[in-house]
Design an enzyme around this catalytic site. Structure first.
Site, PDB file in Angstrom:
ATOM      1  N   ASP A 126      43.201  41.497  40.768  1.00 14.19           N
ATOM      2  CA  ASP A 126      44.332  40.672  40.348  1.00 14.19           C
ATOM      3  C   ASP A 126      44.989  41.234  39.094  1.00 14.19           C
ATOM      4  O   ASP A 126      45.352  40.498  38.176  1.00 14.19           O
ATOM      5  CB  ASP A 126      43.882  39.230  40.116  1.00 14.19           C
ATOM      6  CG  ASP A 126      45.057  38.272  40.007  1.00 14.19           C
ATOM      7  OD1 ASP A 126      46.120  38.574  40.580  1.00 14.19           O
ATOM      8  OD2 ASP A 126      44.916  37.230  39.349  1.00 14.19           O
ATOM      9  N   CYS A 181      46.115  31.125  62.458  1.00 14.93           N
ATOM     10  CA  CYS A 181      46.597  29.828  61.988  1.00 14.93           C
ATOM     11  C   CYS A 181      47.081  28.960  63.153  1.00 14.93           C
ATOM     12  O   CYS A 181      47.099  27.731  63.061  1.00 14.93           O
ATOM     13  CB  CYS A 181      47.743  29.997  60.989  1.00 14.93           C
ATOM     14  SG  CYS A 181      47.245  30.599  59.370  1.00 14.93           S
ATOM     15  N   CYS A 191      51.703  20.535  50.569  1.00 13.22           N
ATOM     16  CA  CYS A 191      52.192  21.005  49.272  1.00 13.22           C
ATOM     17  C   CYS A 191      53.090  19.942  48.635  1.00 13.22           C
ATOM     18  O   CYS A 191      54.161  19.632  49.160  1.00 13.22           O
ATOM     19  CB  CYS A 191      52.969  22.310  49.440  1.00 13.22           C
ATOM     20  SG  CYS A 191      53.611  22.956  47.873  1.00 13.22           S
ATOM     21  N   CYS A 207      55.877  26.130  42.625  1.00 10.46           N
ATOM     22  CA  CYS A 207      54.429  26.028  42.831  1.00 10.46           C
ATOM     23  C   CYS A 207      53.731  25.519  41.569  1.00 10.46           C
ATOM     24  O   CYS A 207      54.004  25.983  40.458  1.00 10.46           O
ATOM     25  CB  CYS A 207      53.887  27.400  43.226  1.00 10.46           C
ATOM     26  SG  CYS A 207      52.096  27.466  43.425  1.00 10.46           S
ATOM     27  N   CYS A 234      46.206  24.983  41.293  1.00 12.41           N
ATOM     28  CA  CYS A 234      46.254  23.979  42.357  1.00 12.41           C
ATOM     29  C   CYS A 234      45.417  24.470  43.532  1.00 12.41           C
ATOM     30  O   CYS A 234      45.450  25.656  43.865  1.00 12.41           O
ATOM     31  CB  CYS A 234      47.699  23.735  42.796  1.00 12.41           C
ATOM     32  SG  CYS A 234      47.885  22.506  44.112  1.00 12.41           S
ATOM     33  N   CYS A 237      46.696  23.571  49.010  1.00  9.06           N
ATOM     34  CA  CYS A 237      46.934  24.289  50.272  1.00  9.06           C
ATOM     35  C   CYS A 237      45.673  24.971  50.781  1.00  9.06           C
ATOM     36  O   CYS A 237      45.571  25.268  51.976  1.00  9.06           O
ATOM     37  CB  CYS A 237      48.086  25.290  50.131  1.00  9.06           C
ATOM     38  SG  CYS A 237      47.745  26.698  49.073  1.00  9.06           S
ATOM     39  N   CYS A 241      43.078  23.462  54.419  1.00  7.98           N
ATOM     40  CA  CYS A 241      42.984  24.478  55.469  1.00  7.98           C
ATOM     41  C   CYS A 241      41.725  24.256  56.313  1.00  7.98           C
ATOM     42  O   CYS A 241      40.613  24.195  55.769  1.00  7.98           O
ATOM     43  CB  CYS A 241      42.955  25.872  54.855  1.00  7.98           C
ATOM     44  SG  CYS A 241      42.792  27.206  56.075  1.00  7.98           S
TER      45      CYS A 241
END
Length: 313
Positions: A126, A181, A191, A207, A234, A237, A241
């Site tokens: 990252d 998905c 969201c 977001c 957050c 989402c 899932c």
């Protein structure tokens, strides 16, 4: 055991839950990145514009690289009841900063490659211009879901992605080409700010994670009212899932365990804290990114978004 097998074995020994290998060639989504940036969805993250060429063509990151070793680092820890109360903190940020935790073991993996003859062995987590999700998908580690997260079919999406660029000639894996998905749209529907404007397209400026971490200055009132108690990042989402509901398992990495649960501690969590106290308590956690002033702002927004505060006002 072949060289490629030994690299993967060493990655698992270091605590990564999966390892795949791909080539550093151009990604298949360069045009999407250009359009995403042109639409202004990156907000103030100008570094993404500066990194665009390298994100589209990872060969430009390390020109001598012949392979990229990609690993997944599970950070999932289940919520307790207090974690659902403001000020809520995303799961990945409740322990030590993942940049440090994952990078330490990535460096060990990079060192292992050097013992096997690598002259180039650069690791990233990252950080830098690495298109991590695209490389992971190409390394066979999962598909990019409608919430824009990489989803592993046996682990869900609560993990960090790390990579090591190397000049070793490693055998590459077959890309994960299936979109599993299906017709599910739970993440888009859940969201609270509507940041997922369509499958696999995130308007970062809407977001909660962006607004509590990257956003400078006041948070737009209309968006802050929809934070659902979050003060940093957050999970919504990811939480909804089905792949996480079924396959997410608690991390075995001790540094990711919550050191101090902030959720449910009250709206004054940071108001009377000095900079020195904040640095001492959170200087080695992801909360260091917005800093004390940013967290004070975020906590106020988190409580303003709860039904109790809305009823009072």
């Amino acid at each position: 055991m072949s060289l490629t097998e030994s690299v993967k074995s060493r990655a698992l020994e270091l605590g990564f839950i999966a390892c795949g290998i791909t080539h550093p060639g151009p990604t298949a989504h360069g045009d999407r990145l250009d359009q995403w940036l042109a639409n202004g969805y990156a907000g103030t993250m100008r570094y993404l514009h500066r990194q665009a060429k390298r994100r589209k063509d990872p060969r430009l990151i390390s020109p001598e690289a012949r392979a990229v070793v990609v690993v997944l680092d599970n950070y999932y820890m289940p919520d307790d009841e207090s974690d659902r109360q403001p000020p809520r903190i995303a799961k990945y940020a409740r322990g030590e900063d993942y940049h440090r935790v994952t990078q330490r073991r990535l460096n060990e993996l990079a060192d292992f490659l050097r013992t096997r003859g690598a002259r180039l062995s650069h690791s990233y987590t990252d950080a830098g211009p690495v298109p991590e999700r695209e490389l992971a998908q190409r390394a066979g580690l999962g598909w990019i879901g409608k919430n824009t997260m990489l989803i592993h079919p046996q682990a869900g999406s609560f993990f960090f992605i790390g990579s090591v660029f190397t000049d070793l000639a490693l055998e590459v894996d077959v890309a994960f080409e299936l979109d599993r998905c299906g017709s599910c749209t739970r993440c888009l529907e859940a969201c609270p700010t509507g940041a997922l404007i369509e499958p696999r397209v995130l308007d970062a400026t809407q977001c909660i994670s962006y607004l509590t971490i990257e956003q400078q200055g006041p948070i737009p009132e209309g968006l802050a009212a929809r934070f659902e108690g979050y003060a940093f990042g957050c999970d919504i989402c990811n939480d909804v899932c089905p792949w996480n509901e079924r396959f997410a398992r608690p991390s075995l990495v001790p540094e990711f365990r919550p050191r101090k649960r902030l959720a449910g501690t009250g709206r004054d969590s940071f108001e009377d804290m000095t900079s020195e106290e904040f640095d001492r308590e959170f200087g080695d956690t992801p909360l260091e990114r917005p800093g004390l002033a940013g967290m004070q702002r975020n906590v106020r927004a988190a409580f303003a978004s709860t039904s109790v505060d809305r009823e009072v006002s």
